[in-house]
Scaffold this active site. Structure first.
Site, PDB file in Angstrom:
ATOM      1  N   HIS A  28      40.336  36.582  45.359  1.00 48.33           N
ATOM      2  CA  HIS A  28      40.852  36.547  43.988  1.00 48.33           C
ATOM      3  C   HIS A  28      40.009  37.417  43.057  1.00 48.33           C
ATOM      4  O   HIS A  28      38.843  37.699  43.322  1.00 48.33           O
ATOM      5  CB  HIS A  28      40.878  35.101  43.478  1.00 48.33           C
ATOM      6  CG  HIS A  28      41.965  34.278  44.118  1.00 48.33           C
ATOM      7  ND1 HIS A  28      42.116  32.927  43.890  1.00 48.33           N
ATOM      8  CD2 HIS A  28      42.964  34.639  44.961  1.00 48.33           C
ATOM      9  CE1 HIS A  28      43.160  32.487  44.582  1.00 48.33           C
ATOM     10  NE2 HIS A  28      43.690  33.500  45.240  1.00 48.33           N
ATOM     11  N   GLU A  76      38.617  36.875  40.184  1.00 43.87           N
ATOM     12  CA  GLU A  76      37.402  36.299  39.595  1.00 43.87           C
ATOM     13  C   GLU A  76      36.240  36.370  40.581  1.00 43.87           C
ATOM     14  O   GLU A  76      35.115  36.741  40.214  1.00 43.87           O
ATOM     15  CB  GLU A  76      37.637  34.821  39.219  1.00 43.87           C
ATOM     16  CG  GLU A  76      38.807  34.584  38.287  1.00 43.87           C
ATOM     17  CD  GLU A  76      40.112  34.287  39.029  1.00 43.87           C
ATOM     18  OE1 GLU A  76      40.431  34.994  40.015  1.00 43.87           O
ATOM     19  OE2 GLU A  76      40.812  33.349  38.636  1.00 43.87           O
ATOM     20  N   CYS A 102      41.878  29.510  39.898  1.00 43.36           N
ATOM     21  CA  CYS A 102      42.162  28.433  40.853  1.00 43.36           C
ATOM     22  C   CYS A 102      40.900  27.596  41.057  1.00 43.36           C
ATOM     23  O   CYS A 102      39.820  27.929  40.553  1.00 43.36           O
ATOM     24  CB  CYS A 102      42.644  29.027  42.173  1.00 43.36           C
ATOM     25  SG  CYS A 102      41.343  29.798  43.159  1.00 43.36           S
ATOM     26  N   CYS A 115      37.937  29.604  42.691  1.00 44.53           N
ATOM     27  CA  CYS A 115      37.255  30.503  41.752  1.00 44.53           C
ATOM     28  C   CYS A 115      36.487  29.708  40.704  1.00 44.53           C
ATOM     29  O   CYS A 115      35.418  30.139  40.258  1.00 44.53           O
ATOM     30  CB  CYS A 115      38.257  31.447  41.099  1.00 44.53           C
ATOM     31  SG  CYS A 115      38.879  32.674  42.267  1.00 44.53           S
TER      32      CYS A 115
HETATM   33 ZN   LIG Z   1      41.018  31.944  42.582  1.00 43.13          ZN
END
Ligand SMILES: [Zn+2]
Length: 161
Positions: free
Chosen positions: A79, A81, A105, A108
């Site tokens: 992801h 982040e 999420c 993260c």
């Molecule tokens: Zn994430």
């Protein structure tokens, strides 16, 4: 011309703009997310977007969301982040802020907390009803990470690239 320009973009527009521009680098056909990490005194420290680890070819790995775990994207992609956190090689991210185009999420959120980021400025929260985002908010709040909804100015910015 003795006066400065007045229509310059704000810090928030600047950093969310960088996050949105970073998202445009993603090869994911369904979801493009960008992140921009900024120091408390408004210096950009890192950027990221969702994608595969270095060396894993964008053309050889699956981008779909369906099918067996080895045949869809979820095991392979990182992801935005986490990529922004891992891309930073300058030292500590303690007390920084992260601008994200989509609410982080749960995975993260853990990385954000553990590296010392103290504020999340998010744009979309379209997965707010999912268990992942509910868990994310719970952990961010427990850890004292400030959660800030990005206030769009509605300004359109176009770039000739
Ligand atoms: Zn994430």
């Amino acid at each position: 011309m003795n006066e400065k320009r007045k229509d310059y973009i704000s810090w928030d527009e600047y950093f969310m703009g960088v996050a949105k521009l970073s998202a445009m680098r993603s090869k994911d056909p369904n979801t493009q997310v960008g992140a921009c990490i900024v120091s408390m005194n408004n210096k950009i420290l890192s950027m990221g977007y969702n994608g595969l680890p270095i060396g894993c070819s964008d053309d050889e790995y699956p981008w779909g969301r369906e099918g067996e775990p080895l045949d869809n994207k979820y095991f392979y992609t990182t992801h935005s982040e986490l990529n922004a956190i891992l891309n930073y090689r300058g030292g500590s991210l303690e007390n920084s802020k992260i601008y994200v185009t989509l609410f982080p999420c749960n995975e993260c959120a853990k990385a954000i907390i553990q590296c010392g980021i103290k504020a999340v400025v998010y744009d979309s929260d379209k997965y707010a009803d999912t268990a992942s985002v509910i868990a994310s908010k719970r952990m961010l709040k427990s850890a004292g990470v400030e959660i800030i909804k990005y206030q769009s100015s509605g300004r359109k910015v176009s770039l000739d690239l």
